[in-house]
Design an enzyme around this catalytic site. Structure first.
Site, mmCIF file in Angstrom:
data_model
loop_
_atom_site.group_PDB
_atom_site.id
_atom_site.type_symbol
_atom_site.label_atom_id
_atom_site.label_comp_id
_atom_site.label_asym_id
_atom_site.label_seq_id
_atom_site.Cartn_x
_atom_site.Cartn_y
_atom_site.Cartn_z
ATOM 1 N N LEU A 396 0.812 -1.216 0.000
ATOM 2 C CA LEU A 396 0.000 0.000 0.000
ATOM 3 C C LEU A 396 0.844 1.263 0.000
ATOM 4 C CD1 LEU A 396 -2.714 -1.030 2.649
ATOM 5 C CD2 LEU A 396 -2.985 -0.933 0.165
ATOM 6 N N GLY A 397 2.036 1.197 0.546
ATOM 7 C CA GLY A 397 2.885 2.376 0.617
ATOM 8 C C GLY A 397 4.212 2.043 1.243
ATOM 9 N N ASP A 519 4.523 15.080 11.472
ATOM 10 C CA ASP A 519 4.633 14.715 10.059
ATOM 11 C C ASP A 519 3.258 14.731 9.389
ATOM 12 O OD1 ASP A 519 6.116 14.158 7.821
ATOM 13 O OD2 ASP A 519 6.192 11.997 8.162
#
Length: 749
Positions: A396-397, A519
């Site tokens: 997914l990432g 973040d």
């Protein structure tokens, strides 16, 4: 009367019984006498199925079978959920909330009961029920409405939470909205449009929060809640039919208060009550609120019929008062203990510089399994199988921490569920620190706009965290993913901003510690099945001590260029204000559909400066994403968001709004947009003091105590304050002077 297909496993006789009983209830409503009484309770058996029915043809002044909370009362033969119109509006009618529950709980599901739906999925039996009530929503002030009424199925019969007035309908508040610990399902009759609502005249299905999973405008059905018409009484007949076998709910409403049940439901949705109630027993009742506007929210009559589940061996539990607090508080306390122990472990491990980094967690770490409240421990083989051996096709990432995979794993009741598995890179010291840091923080957080932690795994040196799977992926994908990802419409974009603002307010002001995310960016914002946003990736997040306001890392400034506040490069410290700066960049990206580092027209190299120039020229709406054609977005809302994005991106951290003010600006249209200078202010360091202002900003005191000046930092060859492309989390080197002043060890200031 139409009730839909109540059929499962060939139980035609039972289905007929339910149909007959519900038909009897509907007929009985039409012949209810105008007498005033306590609830009439009766039992009946139709085709072998037992039912309990209670009926309020009217309401006694002192009802013993109702539990009233907040502003709820009985007056003029009606159940007034919010104050009646006989009171002074300025002192009593605005910003109020109330609840009323039938005092006796009903067993609504069980894993070992005999009933009409014994072949139900997941091994659970869920009771069917039907209710009909007459609501009166009447506005004394014909110009405004406020706010609405809800029929509620709740795990406890306690009072409304504080701050639940306004759009929260007495159900939740800004801190608790959407939390699974709420344990309720509600059908709302909403008369005020919030940013997440379709209009100010709709019916919605609410699951643990007021952002309806299904909302239907009522105007096409000829129904107007709290009508602006003195000739109308504001009465509404409402039927709610729940099929426990099919796990389905239907809501019917008649126009003009007619007692004839329509053939067509205004709301038709799947619903498994057992997934949302905290226990087997639940209470039926009503909840309502007023806001800056007010109306009469009351119930004139109420009939309720509930299927009896025989043989349910689970003891009846009233989750109210201190018992409900205990049920929720113990897991939270256990989670806090986990976080504290993990934090102590990290501090101890950092001091042992000579330890073998590859064996610290495996040999010396605390046993996470022994800590009460720790999330589920997954077996590594189970996760490996669910990801097809961590196949790249399930990826997914990916980031500096490692890789996230999509997996299918066994869930409760034998059903499979989809999850996201975050695999940390290697078992080295940094990977272990990131793993424990994220686990210790995210395990304690409870908010509907945060990605939920499902479990963890640590086997053979592999570190894994398991999260809820977000079907629509990251916000980054929808903003910048190209043709493969559909662009978000305006309503979805506005809701995403409001969702992240709510999460940020929780982290900064409502959790028991201040949490700095560090973040915030589109790739760390996930979208659920309803396109609502959930903030994720807490690998860099840190929880501050109660008397601290910032966090300093070992070396450098972690984060992503374009989202890091300018003052962080001088201090090395993360604060709530630096989080707000990152959120400001995200707002501009959402509205403009462009990255903070992209190349923009008019010679601008930064999205922020481009938008600020358009604002100064009085043409700020030209910044709106061109994929949103004219008429496809609300210009007032677009301007509000663009100004909010600029305000959050103010170079002076003192001038940025706090998360509380941001959330209020998004949720309350009566609050004017934030004032923003027509030209971007010049960044100055140290931040100049206003007249009469004392030097309290911790970043300035840091510079003065360390002897470091802005010229020292600016002249350093390591000074990195430039915007670049690139979109991954990095750690940026500070000047040697700031490194020496801050120290190389982790500390809170």
């Amino acid at each position: 009367m139409t009730t839909g297909p109540w059929r499962r496993g060939g139980r035609a006789t039972t289905n007929l019984a339910l149909l007959l009983l519900l038909a009897c209830v509907t007929v009985a409503v039409r012949s209810i006498p105008a007498a005033l009484a306590q609830a009439t309770v009766s039992t009946s058996t139709v085709a072998g199925v037992d039912f309990t029915t209670f009926s309020f043809p009217g309401f006694d002044k002192n009802p013993t079978d109702l539990t009233l909370w907040g502003n709820a009362s009985v007056n003029q033969n009606a159940l007034q959920i919010t104050p009646d119109t006989g009171n002074n509006a300025n002192s009593f009618l605005v910003d109020q909330a109330g609840r009323a529950f039938y005092a006796t709980p009903f067993t609504l599901w069980a894993a070992n009961a005999s009933s009409s739906n014994s072949s139900a999925p997941g091994g659970r039996r869920v009771a069917s029920f039907s209710t009909v009530f007459k609501a009166n929503l009447y506005r004394q002030n014909q110009a405004v409405k406020g706010e609405g009424l809800a029929f509620v199925v709740a795990s406890g019969n306690g009072g409304q939470p504080p701050g639940s007035y306004g759009g929260y309908l007495g159900l939740t508040n800004a801190s608790t909205d959407g939390l699974a610990a709420n344990g309720f399902v509600a059908v709302e009759l909403d008369t005020v449009k919030q940013p997440y609502d379709p209009d100010d005249n709709h019916v919605g299905l609410d699951l643990n929060g007021v952002r309806s999973v299904s909302a239907v405008p009522l105007a096409p059905y000829g129904i107007q809640l709290a009508p602006n018409d003195t000739s109308s009484s504001g009465d509404q007949m409402v039927w709610v039919d729940y099929n426990g076998t099919a796990r389905h709910v239907r809501v019917y409403m008649s126009a003009n208060g007619s007692s004839d049940k329509p053939a067509t439901a205004v709301l038709n949705a799947s619903l498994d009550l057992s997934e949302y109630l905290l226990g087997n027993d639940a209470y039926f009742g009503f909840s309502a609120s007023t806001g800056v506007g007010y109306q009469l929210n009351c119930v004139l009559m109420w009939n309720m019929t509930v299927e009896v589940l025989h043989g349910a061996r689970v003891p009846s539990k009233k989750l109210s008062g201190w018992k409900l607090g205990l049920a929720i508080g113990v897991p939270c306390a256990a989670g806090l203990a986990l976080g504290l122990l993990a934090g102590l472990y990290l501090m101890k491990k950092r001091r042992k510089v000579g330890d073998d980094p590859s064996s610290v967690l495996h040999n010396n770490a605390i046993d996470l399994r022994s800590i009460p409240g720790v999330p589920k421990e997954f077996d590594y083989k189970e996760l490996r199988k669910g990801t097809d051996g961590f196949d790249d096709r399930t990826k997914l990432g990916q980031g500096g921490y490692g890789v996230v995979y999509r997996a299918t794993v066994p869930g409760d009741g034998g059903q499979s569920m989809e999850v996201a598995v975050k695999q940390f890179t290697g078992a080295n010291t940094q990977g272990q620190e990131d793993f424990l840091a994220e686990l210790s923080i995210i395990n304690r957080l409870r908010h509907r706009n945060l990605v939920k932690l499902v479990g963890w795994c640590h086997q053979d040196g592999v570190l894994l965290l398991v999260y809820d799977y977000m079907p629509h992926g990251s916000l980054d994908r929808h903003l910048f993913g190209g043709k493969d990802a559909p662009a978000l419409d305006w309503r979805q974009r506005y809701n995403v901003v409001a969702d992240v603002a709510s999460a940020l307010n929780y982290l900064h002001h409502e959790f028991d510690q201040t949490v700095i995310h560090r973040d915030i960016k589109p790739s760390n914002i996930m979208l659920d099945s309803s396109f609502h946003a959930r903030l994720g990736d807490f690998g860099l997040a840190r929880a501050l001590e109660s008397d601290k306001t910032s966090y300093t890392d070992k070396v450098g400034v972690p984060g992503t260029l374009g989202y890091i506040a300018p003052e962080c490069f001088h201090t090395g410290r993360a604060t709530r204000e630096s989080d707000v700066f990152g959120f400001g960049a995200v707002i501009l990206e959402i509205v403009c559909g462009r990255r903070v580092s992209c190349s923009n027209p008019a010679g601008c190299s930064q999205l922020l400066e481009w938008v600020w120039r358009l604002h100064g020229a009085g043409r700020v709406l030209e910044a709106v994403d061109p994929r949103l054609a004219a008429g496809e977005y609300d210009e007032d809302e677009a301007e509000r968001l663009l100004l909010l994005g600029l305000a959050c991106s103010h170079p002076n951290p003192r001038q940025r709004p706090k998360a509380q003010a941001i959330l209020q600006n998004l949720q309350t249209r009566s609050v004017p947009p934030l004032l923003v200078p027509v030209s971007k202010p010049v960044f100055m360091w140290p931040v100049p003091l206003a007249d009469g202002e004392e030097e309290e900003d911790e970043t300035q005191t840091f510079m003065s105590r360390s002897g470091v000046t802005s010229s020292d930092v600016s002249s350093s060859s390591n000074y990195p304050y430039t915007w670049s492309s690139g979109y991954t989390t990095q750690t940026f080197q500070l000047s040697s002077e700031v490194q020496n002043a801050a120290g190389r060890d982790v500390s809170t200031v």
